[in-house]
Every structure is written in C-alpha cells, then in structure tokens.
Design a protein around this motif. Structure first.
Motif, PDB file in Angstrom:
ATOM      1  N   THR A  56       0.766  -1.220   0.016  1.00  0.00           N
ATOM      2  CA  THR A  56       0.140   0.006   0.160  1.00  0.00           C
ATOM      3  C   THR A  56       0.883   1.252   0.180  1.00  0.00           C
TER       4      THR A  56
ATOM      5  N   TRP B  58       1.343   4.586  -2.934  1.00  0.00           N
ATOM      6  CA  TRP B  58       1.280   6.160  -2.439  1.00  0.00           C
ATOM      7  C   TRP B  58       2.660   6.709  -2.641  1.00  0.00           C
TER       8      TRP B  58
ATOM      9  N   GLU C  47       2.708   7.400  -6.325  1.00  0.00           N
ATOM     10  CA  GLU C  47       1.834   8.535  -6.575  1.00  0.00           C
ATOM     11  C   GLU C  47       2.243   9.900  -6.507  1.00  0.00           C
ATOM     12  N   ASN C  48       2.956  10.068  -5.066  1.00  0.00           N
ATOM     13  CA  ASN C  48       3.214  11.339  -4.868  1.00  0.00           C
ATOM     14  C   ASN C  48       4.714  11.535  -5.061  1.00  0.00           C
TER      15      ASN C  48
ATOM     16  N   GLY D 157      -1.892   4.723  -5.917  1.00  0.00           N
ATOM     17  CA  GLY D 157      -1.918   4.533  -4.718  1.00  0.00           C
ATOM     18  C   GLY D 157      -3.200   3.624  -4.342  1.00  0.00           C
ATOM     19  N   LYS D 158      -4.307   3.896  -4.790  1.00  0.00           N
ATOM     20  CA  LYS D 158      -5.657   3.211  -4.936  1.00  0.00           C
ATOM     21  C   LYS D 158      -5.289   1.742  -5.373  1.00  0.00           C
TER      22      LYS D 158
ATOM     23  N   ALA E 192      -3.469  -0.358  -3.103  1.00  0.00           N
ATOM     24  CA  ALA E 192      -4.473  -0.770  -1.739  1.00  0.00           C
ATOM     25  C   ALA E 192      -5.131  -1.690  -2.197  1.00  0.00           C
TER      26      ALA E 192
END
Length: 547
Positions: free
Chosen positions: A429, A433, A436-437, A506-507, A510
């Motif tokens: 997870t 993220w 993504e960041n 990210g999603k 997850a």
C-alpha cells in the motif's frame, strides 16, 4: 503320580518359536504330555500380569535420509539454481521487447504476446512433469527439461520471424517451467518437516531473483550485444548447469532410492556413481577370482510402475480442500510480486524518467530482501515447529521424519507467515502511494526491499506447508500450485496497468492489500480444519488401497 514340569512358551505376534529338533513329535504339540514335560503355547496377552505390565520397547524410526547436512545444502542449492532458469527466462527478455519488435517489424502489442504465452504455459506444463518425476525420478525429468531448453534457446537465437519467435517461446516455457516444481520435490525428498523451513526458504529465492536480476542482465546484453544474444547466454548457462546435473546431482526421489541408500538404475545414476560402481565391480571380480564366495556389490532398485494417468495427479490435487485453499491464497500473494514487477518499467520511466538499465536496477533491492528472507523465515519455521512439538511432549529429531497426522503443522507454519504477510500488506500500500506522490527514489528502494522480504517469506511458508500436507506427492502438488500461481500472476500482470490508469498507483495497490485481507479466512479454515481434512484423506486413501 509323578510331578510333571510345565513350560510356558509365549508367542508374540510375528515372532517364530523354534522348537529343538531332538524334541519328540508329541512334545511339539501344545498342551500335551510328553514324559515329564507339559509344553503350553499361549499368546502374549494371556501371560501373567508381570509380563503384561512390562513396557514395550519403543522402536526408533529410521533416519529419513543418508545425506549429511552439508550434502543436503549442496543438493538444494543445485536444485534452486536449476529452478532459477524458469523465472529468469521469463524476465530477462523484457528489456529487449522494443528492440525485438523493431527488428521483426511488429507492434509492441504483438511482441507482448510472447510474454503472456510464456506465463500461461509456465503454469500449465508442470502438471505433466511433476507427476512423471514423482514416479520415475527427479534426474530423468531434470535432464530432459534442460536438454530441450537448450534446443529452444538455440532456435530463439536464430529466429528471424515473429511466428517462430512466439512458437519457440512457448516451447521454451514448456521445457523449463517444471524445474520449480522439481525443486520442491527435491526438498521434500531429503528434508524432514523439522528442518524443511531453511531449505524451503532457499528455493523461494529464485522466484524473486529471476524477476530481479533478469531485467538487469537482459538489458545490458540487449544494449551491447543484441536481443538474440540473450538466448545464447541462456543456452550457455543451461549447458553448464546440465553438466553439473549429469556428473554430480544424485537421484532423490524416495520411490526410486528410498532414503538414498538404494542404488538406482543406470538411467537415474550420476556419472560419478557409474564410474564408482564400475570400479567396485572390477574389484569384486578380482576378489571373486581368488575366493569361492561371490561378492554382491550393488543393490537393485525397485521397478517403477509408471502410469500415464499419473500426469493428471496435479489436477486431482487441485480439488482437495486444504490444498485448494493454500493454492488460492498463496497464488494471490505471489501475484503481488508480479503486480509490482510488471508496473516498474512504465511507472519509473514516466515518473522518474529512468531508461531501461536504470529501471532494471530498481529490481535489485527486492532481490536483497528475498535473500534476507532465507535466514529469517527459515529459522522461524524450524523454531516454531520445535515449539509446538515441546507443547505436545514430542521429541524432535531432524534426521527422522515424524508422522504429522496428529501434529498441528498448519498452525505451526501459518503462525510464521502472519508477520511477513502483514508487512506485505502495509508495504505494498505504501509503495503505491509513494509512487503517486513521487517521493525520493531512496524511499522507494527501501519499500521494494521490504516488499521482497515480506512476499518471499510468505511464499516460502506456503511452499513448506504444501510439502508437509502432501509429502508423497510434493512434485505434483508443487505443479498444481504453479497452475494457480502463474495464472493469477499472468492475470495480475495484465490487469495492473489498466488498474493504475483508472485509479492511480495509490488506490491500485491498496486494492491488492484489501484482497489479501478479504481472502484471509482461507488461512483460518486451513488452521482450524486442516488436521481433520488430512486424517479424512489418509483414511480414504487407506480404504482405496485395501480395495
């Protein structure tokens, strides 16, 4: 009337009573008088109370294998290196896809089919080789696989059309993909459940080392020598490994060599064994010429009753309750590796602007994590096995295989898998993220290391448990596991890019972690009912054998 002497002869089950030959025939009959002697023959359970109270002598089970620990390590390492070719071959070709597509004048979409077809056959073909190896031996299966694999690589190196490329890639996958199942079988042949943890962790390393090191090596070769040189490299490595197998790798299949002390047929012997046995025969013939007593120098191996229906053993194992749950959950865990590995080239080229060689280097932290998992999870499995044995008052002897019918092996193994599984959920997870960041590459490398540590450790535990549940059919069970594992891996590799495009990294990752949680009741059922299922299966197989 004279007093007569009475002698009681106790007959134990399966024990012969030898009567002296000079005793009259009448005296050999039970409970009849002969002179001054009465011979009474009775069973052991009718003896006096003092004899009945005598504790029986506990039989010591035989040693599980004749190999010393250092020999077992060398055998497992050799099997693990052979298994490396299956995952290595799938990934080493990835950096050359664009170069091959341009050279053969085909689209990237069409050239990607050579990867998809490889993975599908990687999951299906081991079911045939696994059943064969469990009956005819590991060595014949290994030798045939590597001989055909070398032929496939030579053909690929000379390939000049798209049709021949995709056809030979399918043939290449069919020849080498069974080596991972064979490796599992070798560990089950020579390692008891008490020590299987350390060896099973070794053979989990190729599953990650292949995807980690393959792209780095393949990218360098394709860049400087051309994409066809990749297959010449694989052929050369396979030939070197084949020589090691021919000369040194012993037959381990217990149906062929037992604990390793039975001399197999010539087709299952190493070159070193053949040379040594020829010398023994020569020495025996020289001795026999000087003595009247002939010397038997070798033992003949039992005939292997091989039936073609054994090829389908893996399909039958897919339907067993406990194994099917392990295959399903373990397959999803393994698919997480491909969810990361497949997306790395696209994500890192888009986010960080990496070229092919730098992208390949990102896989290395995962390889390092998998190596650390060998030491951690192997010792953890062995420690937890001994802990549960102490709770049951059972003495653990690593040299002898304990009957696990009343031992909670499911709980002992899965308890070790829980910490790395939770680690994998958290890290996969965080990995999504982080990308993504667009965090620092150093942070991403640490996450990749932890991901390799968690996923490979969890996979190692599942591999060990599968071998414990089905010790007599480990090769076929591993092949059945590969069916689910690689098909789920192929599905994840195909789905992860559209998923990332739809919901961002990210999603997307997850969602994978949530799937791990939603499927966790599979592990609860295995722990809760696994022992009962094993007992029911043994009773059923016992009834089938009697019929």
């Amino acid at each position: 009337m004279e007093d007569k002497q009475e002698i009681t002869v106790v007959i134990e089950k399966d024990v012969s009573v030898v009567v002296p030959p000079d005793l009259p025939e009448e005296s050999k009959r039970p409970s009849e008088m002969s002179g001054d002697t009465i011979i009474t023959i009775t069973e052991a359970n009718a003896v006096s109370k003092e004899s009945a109270d005598t504790p029986p002598v506990e039989e010591i089970p035989p040693r599980f294998t004749v190999y010393e620990p250092w020999q077992k390590r060398l055998i497992v390492l050799s099997a693990a290196f052979s298994a490396l070719f299956a995952s290595w071959t799938a990934q080493i070709y990835l950096p050359a896809l664009n170069i091959a597509a341009a050279d053969l004048h085909v689209s990237t979409t069409r050239i990607n089919l050579t990867v998809t077809s490889y993975m599908i056959l990687q999951g299906v073909t081991p079911i045939f080789i696994g059943g064969f190896a469990d009956n005819a031996g590991r060595r014949p299966a290994y030798l045939v696989c590597f001989l055909l694999y070398i032929v496939a690589n030579v053909g690929l190196a000379k390939s000049d059309s798209y049709g021949s490329l995709i056809g030979l890639r399918c043939f290449q996958s069919a020849t080498i993909s069974a080596t991972q199942a064979l490796c599992q079988g070798v560990v089950a042949d020579i390692a008891t459940s008490a020590e299987r943890g350390q060896y099973t962790a070794f053979i989990a390393v190729p599953v990650t080392l292949g995807p980690s090191l393959g792209p780095v090596i393949g990218g360098a070769i394709a860049q400087y020598l051309g994409w066809r040189s990749i297959f010449w490299f694989l052929a050369a490595c396979a030939f070197a490994n084949l020589l090691v197998l021919i000369f040194l790798f012993p037959e381990t299949c217990r149906k062929v060599v037992g604990d390793g002390s039975i001399l197999p047929r010539k087709r299952n012997q190493t070159v070193m064994q053949l040379i040594r046995n020829r010398r023994r025969k020569k020495d025996a013939s020289d001795t026999e010429s000087n003595t009247a007593t002939p010397i038997e120098t070798t033992e003949s191996s039992p005939k292997v009753n091989f039936a073609w229906s054994k090829f389908l053993t893996s399909l039958v194992l897919l339907c067993e309750k406990e194994l099917s749950l392990l295959f399903l959950y373990g397959g999803f865990v393994f698919a997480g590796v491909y969810a990361v590995a497949t997306a790395v080239p696209t994500l890192f080229s888009e986010i960080y602007g990496f070229d092919g060689f730098k992208v390949g280097l990102i896989y290395l932290p995962m390889a390092v994590g998998s190596i650390f998992s060998v030491a951690l999870v192997g010792k953890g499995m062995n420690w937890n096995y001994r802990r549960h044995a102490r709770k049951l008052g059972v003495e653990v002897d690593r040299t002898r295989q304990m009957d696990l019918i009343d031992f909670p092996i499911e709980r002992a193994r899965i308890e070790v898998a829980i910490p790395p599984l939770i680690l994998s959920m958290v890290v996969i997870t965080a990995w999504g993220w982080a990308l993504e960041n667009q965090v620092s590459v150093a942070v991403v490398c640490v996450l990749v290391f932890l991901l390799g540590l968690g996923l490979v450790s969890t996979t190692s535990v599942f591999n060990a448990l599968i071998a414990d549940v089905r010790p007599g059919k480990t090769g076929a069970a591993s092949a059945a596991n590969n069916i689910i594992k690689f098909l789920l891996g192929a599905a994840m590799a195909a789905a992860i890019d559209p998923l990332i495009r739809a919901v961002k990294p990210g999603k997307a990752y997850a969602i994978i972690a949530v799937l791990y949680v939603l499927l966790s009741p599979c592990l609860y059922l295995v722990v809760k009912r696994g022992m009962r299922w094993r007992k029911e299966l043994r009773e059923k197989e016992g009834e089938d054998t009697r019929q």
